[in-house]
Design a protein around this motif. Structure first.
Motif: not given
Lengths: 489, 157
Positions: A153-154, A351-353, A359-361, A365-366
Motif C-alpha cells: 500500500k505504501h 522500507i516502510i520506515s 515523506l516526513g510522516e 523533516s529529515r
C-alpha cells in the motif's frame, strides 16, 4: 555521446592488444606444459566451452584485488575494509585481520539508510522479534504478513499508482515479470544499455527483441515505425503487444532517461512503457519520487513502474507498480510471487520506515533534508570534478558519476592509489562497459558531509594527476586570473 | 595533438566481442601497429627493408587468420555462448556483409602484399609466400564464405 581524446583511444587499443597477446602466449605455454602432465579426467566434459574463460583468467585475474573487497562494518559514509594479500598473483586472495577505515564512495545508499538510523532501526528490531527474520514460505502459502500488505500500500501511494506488488529480490523483479507480461508474438524494444536483469527477462520471455540507441527518442521512433510496419518475423502479422523498456538512471552512465519524449512516442504508437527505477527511486525528484517527478511526467502515463529497495531505502527486494488489474494478474501468474520465498519481514519494515522518513510522516523533516543533501552533494561534486578537468558522465542531479579512465592499466592504478589514501572507489571495466570505456564510478550519499567530499576531491585530484586522467584540462583558478588583472592595472 | 577529441556515439551492437571495432581510432591503431612491427623487425633482425615487410606480412597472416577466421566464440561467458559457432569475422557488424569495417580489413592484406612484394623486387621465394598469404586472407573475407567450412575444417562437433 562520449568525447574520447584520440591519443587515449589509440593507447587503449594498443594496451588491450598487448594484454591479449600476453594472455595468448601464456595460454600457449600452458598448453605445452599440460601436454606433458597427464590427468585422470577421461570421460568428463570440460567446465568451460572453448575459450570463454580467457578474459576471466588472463585479464580479470590480474586486477582481481580491486573487486569484491570484503568489508567489516555497515556501508555508511565510512566503512572498515578488510585488507587482503596474494602470493600467487591474485589466483588466491587471503584475508588478513587488519582493517582499514575508508571513505565509502561506492555504495548505492543514496539517502544514507544503509547505516543504523534513529527511526528505522528500532522498528526493524521490533519487527524482527515479532515476525522472525524469514517467513520460510512463498507469498501464497504462508508468507504474506501484515507488513507485506502495508508495504504494498505504501509503495503504491508513494508512486501515485493504483497498486503494487513486492518481491524479495530486485533482479528477479525484472527477470520473472517480463516472461509473464509478454510472450511469443510480442515485441520488446529496449534501450541498448539496459541492465542484465532486463536483458535476461526479455530473452526468457520468447518475444522478439529490438534495441534502440541509448536515450535517443528519434531512433526509438525509427525502430518502432519499422517494426510496426513489418509486423512479426516471417508471418508479418501485427504484433500482439509492444513493450518499450527504459531505465530511470542508467547505472553505468549516470544519465537520466529522456522520459517525456519517450512517453510521447509510446503514446503515439500505442506501445506499453516499462520503467525500471532501480537507481532513481528515492534519490531524485523534489520529494524523492524518482525520475517522473524530476522530469514532470504523470505516473498515470507509465504502464509498469518497477524499482528496487536496495539503493535508496537500504533494504532488499523489488516492486512493480501499476493498475489494479495488472497487479491482480501478476499475483496469480508470476513465479516470483507464487514460488519464491517472500520478503523478509524486518526488511519490509525497514522500507516502510524509510518511506515514512522520506515523506516526513515520522514527524521530522529529515527525509526532505536527506533528499536535498544528496542533490547538493551530487551537483557540488560533479561540478568540482569537471572544473579539475576530469571527464565525468551523467546529468545534473544524478548521484551516480562515472569518471572516464579508458586505459586498462589505469583501472587498477586508480583503485589501488585511492585505497592507499583511504578512499574506496568502484572501478568498472569490460564486459560491464564497452571495451574502450572503462571508468571509475562514484556514488554519493546523503550521509557524506562537505568535509568528506572535499577530502575525496583532494585525493581524486592527486591520483588523477598521477595517472593523467584529467583529459579535459583544468580551468584556470579564478583568483589567479583576478591577480593577473590587478597587476595589469 | 593532445587536444584532439573524437565523439563516439554508443553503438547498437550488442556483441561485446566485436563492438569495440566500431569506435574511432581502430583503423589508425591497426596501421600504426603494423608500421611499428616493421620497425621492430628491422631493428631485431637487421635485415633488408623488403625482408622485414615480408616477415611482417607473414606474421600478420598468421595472427589475423588465427584470430579472425579460426577462433570461434567470445572470450567471456556473459553471452551464454550464442556466438560459439561463429568466427570473429562472421560476428562483426552482426553478420552484415560489405560494411566499411569489412572493406577496410579486406584492403589491408592486399596493401601489405603490394608493399612487401615491391620492396623485395618480386623475388622468389618471398613472392610465393606473400602471394599465398594475400590470397588466403582475401578469400576468407569474401561474403560468399560467410559460415562456410571447407571440408568440415573448424566446423562444430
Amino acid at each position: 555521446m562520449i568525447t574520447i581524446p584520440y591519443v587515449a583511444a589509440l593507447a587503449t587499443y594498443f594496451s588491450y592488444g598487448l594484454l591479449f597477446v600476453f594472455g595468448h602466449i601464456r595460454d600457449l605455454f600452458r598448453k605445452i606444459t599440460d601436454c606433458f602432465s597427464s590427468n585422470n579426467l577421461q570421460g568428463y566434459a570440460p567446465i568451460c566451452l572453448g575459450n570463454e574463460d580467457f578474459y576471466q583468467r588472463r585479464l580479470y585475474q590480474r586486477i582481481r584485488d580491486c573487486f569484491e573487497r570484503p568489508i567489516a562494518s555497515a556501508p555508511d559514509a565510512w566503512f572498515d575494509l578488510v585488507e587482503r594479500f596474494s602470493n600467487d598473483s591474485n589466483k588466491t586472495l587471503k584475508r588478513t585481520t587488519r582493517i582499514r577505515r575508508c571513505l565509502n564512495l561506492g555504495s548505492y545508499s543514496y539517502l544514507g539508510f544503509a547505516a543504523p538510523d534513529e527511526y528505522c532501526t528500532p522498528r526493524v528490531i521490533d519487527s524482527w522479534n515479532k515476525y522472525s527474520p524469514s517467513t520460510c514460505s512463498s507469498r501464497v502459502d504462508g508468507g504474506t504478513t501484515v507488513l507485506h500488505k502495508e508495504l504494498e500500500k505504501h509503495v503504491a501511494n508513494f508512486l501515485g499508482k493504483q497498486d503494487a506488488i513486492v518481491f524479495g529480490m530486485g533482479y528477479v523483479s525484472n527477470s520473472a515479470i517480463l516472461p509473464v507480461l509478454i510472450g511469443k508474438g510480442g515485441l520488446i524494444i529496449s534501450d541498448s544499455l539496459n541492465h542484465c536483469s532486463l536483458v535476461n527477462g526479455a530473452r526468457g520471455s520468447g518475444a522478439t527483441i529490438r534495441v534502440f540507441q541509448h536515450n535517443t527518442p528519434s531512433h526509438l521512433e525509427e525502430v518502432l515505425r519499422e517494426q510496426i510496419s513489418e509486423g512479426q518475423p516471417r508471418t508479418h502479422r501485427p504484433w500482439k503487444k509492444i513493450i518499450v523498456i527504459v531505465e530511470g538512471i542508467y547505472s553505468m552512465e549516470g544519465d537520466l532517461c529522456k522520459l517525456p519524449e519517450i512517453v510521447a512516442i509510446c503514446k503515439k504508437y500505442k506501445a506499453y512503457i516499462y520503467l525500471d527505477e532501480a537507481h532513481s527511486i528515492g534519490a531524485i525528484g523534489k520529494t524523492g519520487r524518482g525520475v517522473c517527478e524530476l522530469l514532470g511526467v504523470d505516473p498515470a502515463d507509465l504502464d509498469i513502474m518497477m524499482g528496487t529497495f536496495t539503493k535508496s531505502f537500504g533494504s532488499c527486494g523489488g516492486y512493480i507498480a501499476g493498475s489494479k488489474e495488472l497487479i491482480q494478474y501478476l499475483k496469480y501468474t508470476c513465479p516470483a510471487h507464487l514460488y519464491a520465498t517472500s520478503m523478509s519481514p524486518p526488511a519490509a519494515e525497514q522500507i516502510i520506515s524509510a518511506i515514512k522518513v522520506i515523506l516526513g510522516e515520522d514527524g521530522t523533516s529529515r527525509g526532505a533534508q536527506k533528499i536535498a543533501r544528496v542533490r547538493e552533494n551530487s551537483n557540488f561534486f560533479r561540478s568540482e570534478l569537471q572544473k579539475m578537468g576530469f571527464e565525468v558522465l551523467g546529468d545534473n542531479d544524478s548521484p551516480v558519476m562515472p569518471i572516464m579512465l579508458y586505459n586498462p592499466a589505469k583501472i587498477p592504478a586508480f583503485s589501488r592509489e585511492c585505497l592507499k589514501q583511504n578512499v574506496a572507489v568502484v572501478v568498472v571495466s569490460f564486459p560491464a562497459t564497452p571495451l574502450l570505456l572503462a571508468r571509475a564510478r562514484i556514488c554519493l550519499s546523503a550521509s557524506h558531509t562537505k568535509e568528506e567530499l572535499l577530502k575525496a576531491l583532494e585525493v581524486i585530484s592527486q591520483v588523477g594527476d598521477l595517472l593523467g586522467i584529467k583529459y579535459f584540462g583544468a580551468e584556470p583558478k579564478k583568483h589567479q586570473q583576478e591577480e593577473k588583472m590587478m597587476k595589469l592595472e | 595533438m593532445a587536444n584532439l577529441y573524437v565523439k563516439a556515439a554508443p553503438p547498437v551492437d550488442l556483441n561485446r566481442n566485436t563492438e569495440w571495432f566500431t569506435y574511432p581510432g581502430v583503423w589508425t591503431t591497426y596501421i600504426l601497429i603494423l608500421f611499428f612491427a616493421w620497425l621492430l623487425v628491422l631493428s631485431i633482425f637487421g635485415c633488408s627493408p623488403g625482408m622485414a615487410w615480408t616477415i611482417v606480412n607473414l606474421a600478420h597472416f598468421a595472427v589475423t587468420y588465427h584470430f579472425f577466421h579460426w577462433k570461434k566464440g567470445t572470450p567471456f561467458a556473459d553471452d551464454q555462448g550464442i556466438y560459439n559457432a561463429l568466427t570473429w569475422w562472421e560476428q562483426i557488424d552482426n553478420g552484415k556483409q560489405l560494411t566499411r569495417n569489412r572493406k577496410f580489413l579486406t584492403v589491408v592484406p592486399v596493401v601489405l602484399y603490394l608493399i612487401a612484394s615491391h620492396t623485395t623486387d618480386y623475388q622468389h621465394p618471398m613472392l610465393f609466400l606473400n602471394t599465398l598469404a594475400a590470397i588466403v586472407l582475401v578469400i576468407a573475407k569474401f561474403p560468399n564464405m560467410h559460415k562456410v567450412r571447407i571440408f568440415g575444417i573448424n566446423a562444430d562437433k
